[in-house]
Enzyme design. Sequence first.
Site, mmCIF file in Angstrom:
data_model
loop_
_atom_site.group_PDB
_atom_site.id
_atom_site.type_symbol
_atom_site.label_atom_id
_atom_site.label_comp_id
_atom_site.label_asym_id
_atom_site.label_seq_id
_atom_site.Cartn_x
_atom_site.Cartn_y
_atom_site.Cartn_z
ATOM 1 N N HIS A 169 0.769 -1.257 0.000
ATOM 2 C CA HIS A 169 0.000 0.000 0.000
ATOM 3 C C HIS A 169 0.799 1.305 0.000
ATOM 4 O O HIS A 169 0.248 2.352 0.327
ATOM 5 C CB HIS A 169 -0.922 0.036 1.232
ATOM 6 C CG HIS A 169 -2.081 -0.926 1.178
ATOM 7 N ND1 HIS A 169 -1.920 -2.291 1.129
ATOM 8 C CD2 HIS A 169 -3.421 -0.719 1.191
ATOM 9 C CE1 HIS A 169 -3.102 -2.871 1.118
ATOM 10 N NE2 HIS A 169 -4.029 -1.948 1.145
ATOM 11 N N GLY A 220 -0.491 -1.778 -5.774
ATOM 12 C CA GLY A 220 -1.199 -3.014 -5.411
ATOM 13 C C GLY A 220 -2.633 -2.685 -5.015
ATOM 14 O O GLY A 220 -3.532 -3.493 -5.162
ATOM 15 N N GLU A 350 -12.922 -9.650 -0.253
ATOM 16 C CA GLU A 350 -13.760 -8.435 -0.338
ATOM 17 C C GLU A 350 -14.028 -8.120 -1.814
ATOM 18 O O GLU A 350 -13.822 -6.994 -2.276
ATOM 19 C CB GLU A 350 -13.043 -7.253 0.318
ATOM 20 C CG GLU A 350 -12.514 -7.545 1.717
ATOM 21 C CD GLU A 350 -11.820 -6.353 2.368
ATOM 22 O OE1 GLU A 350 -10.839 -5.858 1.792
ATOM 23 O OE2 GLU A 350 -12.268 -5.916 3.423
ATOM 24 N N CYS A 446 -11.401 2.030 6.864
ATOM 25 C CA CYS A 446 -11.467 2.632 5.531
ATOM 26 C C CYS A 446 -12.821 3.287 5.273
ATOM 27 O O CYS A 446 -12.897 4.355 4.672
ATOM 28 C CB CYS A 446 -11.167 1.583 4.472
ATOM 29 S SG CYS A 446 -12.107 0.077 4.652
HETATM 30 O O1 FUB Z 1 -6.680 -2.113 1.803
HETATM 31 C C1 FUB Z 1 -7.165 -0.835 2.135
HETATM 32 C C2 FUB Z 1 -8.650 -0.884 2.390
HETATM 33 O O2 FUB Z 1 -8.903 -1.758 3.473
HETATM 34 C C3 FUB Z 1 -9.477 -1.452 1.268
HETATM 35 O O3 FUB Z 1 -9.867 -0.525 0.319
HETATM 36 C C4 FUB Z 1 -10.641 -1.993 1.998
HETATM 37 O O4 FUB Z 1 -11.391 -2.894 1.229
HETATM 38 C C5 FUB Z 1 -10.009 -2.605 3.205
HETATM 39 O O5 FUB Z 1 -9.525 -3.868 2.909
HETATM 40 ZN ZN ZN Z 2 -14.052 0.328 3.433
#
Ligand code: FUB
Ligand code: ZN
Length: 685
Positions: A169, A220, A350, A446
Site C-alpha cells: 500500500h 497493489g 472483499e 477505511c
Molecule cells: O486495503 C485498504 C482498504 O482496506 C481497502 O480498500 C478496503 O477494502 C479494506 O480492505
Molecule cells: Zn471500506
Amino acid sequence: MNKQVFSSPVDLKKVTVTDPFWQREMELVRKEVIPYQWDALNDRVPGAEPSWCMRNFRVAGRMMAEQRQKGAAYVPPTYTYRGFQALPEDPAHPEEDKFYGFLFQDTDFSKWIEAVGYSLTQHPDAALEQIADEAIDVVCAAQNPDGYLDTYYIINGMDAAFTNLRDHHELYCLGHLVEGAVAYYQATGKDKLLRAACRFADYIDSRFGPEEGKCKGYPGHEIAEMALIRLYEVTGEEKYLRLSKFFVDQRGQEPNYFTEEDRIRAEKEGRKWQRPATGSAYHQADKPVREQDEAVGHAVRAVYLYSGMADVARMTQDDSLLAACDRLWDNIVSKKLYVTGGIGGTHHGEAFSYAYDLPNDTAYSETCAAIGLAFFARRMLQIKPDSKYADVMELALYNTVLAGMALDGKSFFYVNPLAVVPDACRRDQRLWHVKPTRQKWFGCACCPPNIARIVSSIASYAYTENEDTLFTHLYMGGTVEKDFGGKKLTMEIKARMPWHGHVYVTLRCDAPVNGTLAFRIPNWAQDAVITCGEKHPLYQDGYAYLAGEWHDGDMITLHLPMQVRMLAANPAVRADVDKVAFRRGPVTFCAEQADNGADLHLLRVDTRYIGDRGEGIEWEFDETTFGHETVKLHVPAKRLLPQESSDLYTLWQPPKEEPAKLHLIPYYAWANRGEGEMLVWLRRK
Ligand code: FUB
Ligand code: ZN
C-alpha cells in the site's frame, strides 16, 4: 471521443447545499464524524480499537529529527516485517518507537483531512482549521528528506521500501495523501500539505516510469492513478499525468510485475515459491487494462482503478482505454450490481464474485466499494454525459453509501448485506463479516472516513461543467454558480429529493447570459416534464439541454414522477428468483423486524394486487420514525401461519396463510432502531 462534452466537477466554493436531506448528512459529517474521527486518529475513543495513525506520524517525525541532528552519523533502522496489522504485545504499553496498526494507517489522516477540506469549503471553522494545520505539521515533519512519506517503512526500515508493491500500500498512501492535500489546498489556499504531497509524488516519479533503470511496478491497491490526475489538474505539472498513465498502462503487462516481485521476495526470504493460483486478478493485474472486460478481484481496488482509467482516458483522449472502461462498467451494471447500488458479492477477498452471484445474506457490498462506484460513475459522466452513469451513481449514493452511516452519524457499516437475521450473524461463521448493528469504528477504518469525504463533497457529484454547459446530475436544494464567458449565472434550486419529484430552478444574473443548462432525466422518472417558458429542451442520452439567452428571474421546472416500482432480478440471479424488491425514485426499500415482527421470511408479497406503476402499494411521508422526512411503503402480503406439528418434515399441503401488510422503510435507514431482521428481496406470491 467528443472533447466538446468533457466536463469537470464544479468548484465547491461556487455551490451551496441547503436541501434538508443532504444538508442533514453533511452536518452529521461536520458535527459528528470529523471530530470523532480526529479522536479516533489520536486513539482517544474509549473502547474502540486504536488507530495509531497520528502516533505513527509522531514516531516517524522524531526519527526524522534525529536524522537531521545526527546527520551522516544517523543509522536508519533495518527493515523488520511486523505484520499487515502490527499490534503491541501489551496494548496498555505500546513501545515508543514502533509502528502500529494496518500498514496503510497513514491514510486515516489523509481521508480525514480531505473531509475537513470539503467541510471547511461549505462551513468555515477557524478552530477546526487550526487543528488541521497542527496535524499537517505533524505529518510533514515525518517526511523523508527525499520526499518519501509512508510511516510504515520510515519506522520499520526504508531498505525494504517498494519491495512489496502488491500488498504493502505505499502507492495507496501516496494516492490518499494527494487527494487530502488537494482538497485542503482548494479549501484554504494553504499549500504546506500539497507541497509535501508533490514531493512524495516527485520522489515516486523519480523511481517509477518507462525509462531504463526505473521500477516498472504499479499500485497493489489503486487510487494513485486518479489522485495523480487531480494533482496534475491542480498544479498543471504534466509529469503527474505521465506517471498516472504509466501506472495504468503498465498494469497486467507481462512479465507480471506482482508475480515477479513475489518470486524475488521468496528467493530473498528463502521461502519456496509457487505461482499464485489465482494469478493477479485480485489486483486487476491479470491482463493489461485495455484487454479487461470483467470486473474482478477486490471490489474497492477495481473501481478505484476504473476511475483512474477513466481519468487518463479523458486526459489523453484514449479511445481504447475508454472502451475498456465502458466494458467494465457494463459488466458491473448488468451482472454484478446489487439493487442497493452495492458491489462485491463475496467476502473472500472483499471481492466481485462471478456474474449474477449476488447473495443477500453473505453479501460483502463494502461501503467503500459503493463509494468507488460513484467515483467511477462521475468520471464516466465527465467524459460522456449519459444518464446511465448518473442513475447508478445516484443509486449507490442514496442506498449503500448512506447505509454505511447511522442516522446519528455515530456508527458505521463496513459490510452492507441485503438480508439479516442477527442471531445467524453470531452463530454462523459464514456470516461473521456481517454485523447486524453498526460499529463505532474499525481497526481497518477505511469506510467511515470515505463516507465523510464523499458526503462532504456531494455537490461535486451533482454538478459538472465545461465552457458552455452546466450539467446537473443530481438534484439538491441550494445554489450553483456558473461562469459563461465571463458572465455569472446562478441557479437557485428548490428540491426535496429523494422524496419529492418537483424541482424548481430560478436563474439569477446581473445581465443576460448565454449558455446551456443540462438536466438529467433519471431512469426512474417516467413521463418527466420540463418547462422553461418558451424554451424547449433537446433530449440526448438522458439529459435535457436548454440553451440560449438567460435573464434574471427565468424559471425552469422539472416534474420527475416518483412511482413506487416493484422490481424483479434477472432469473440468472439465483438468490432473487421469485422475489421482488421495491424502489421509489432512487431509494431502495427494505422490511425490518421493527415494523413487521420477526420471521420476515414467512411474509410474501401478494403481487396480484400490485400494478405496473405501483398501484396497490400504499405509501406515506413519514417524519416521525427517523426524525427526518422519509417515505414508508405498505405492501399487500400474506403471512405463513405456523405449522401445527413440530415435525421437521411433513407431507406437503397448501400453505395456510393470513392476509398481512409488509411495511417498508428506506434501506439506508435500516438498523437505526435496535437489532432486528432485515430483508430487501421479499418472497412473492
Ligand atoms: O486495503 C485498504 C482498504 O482496506 C481497502 O480498500 C478496503 O477494502 C479494506 O480492505
Ligand atoms: Zn471500506
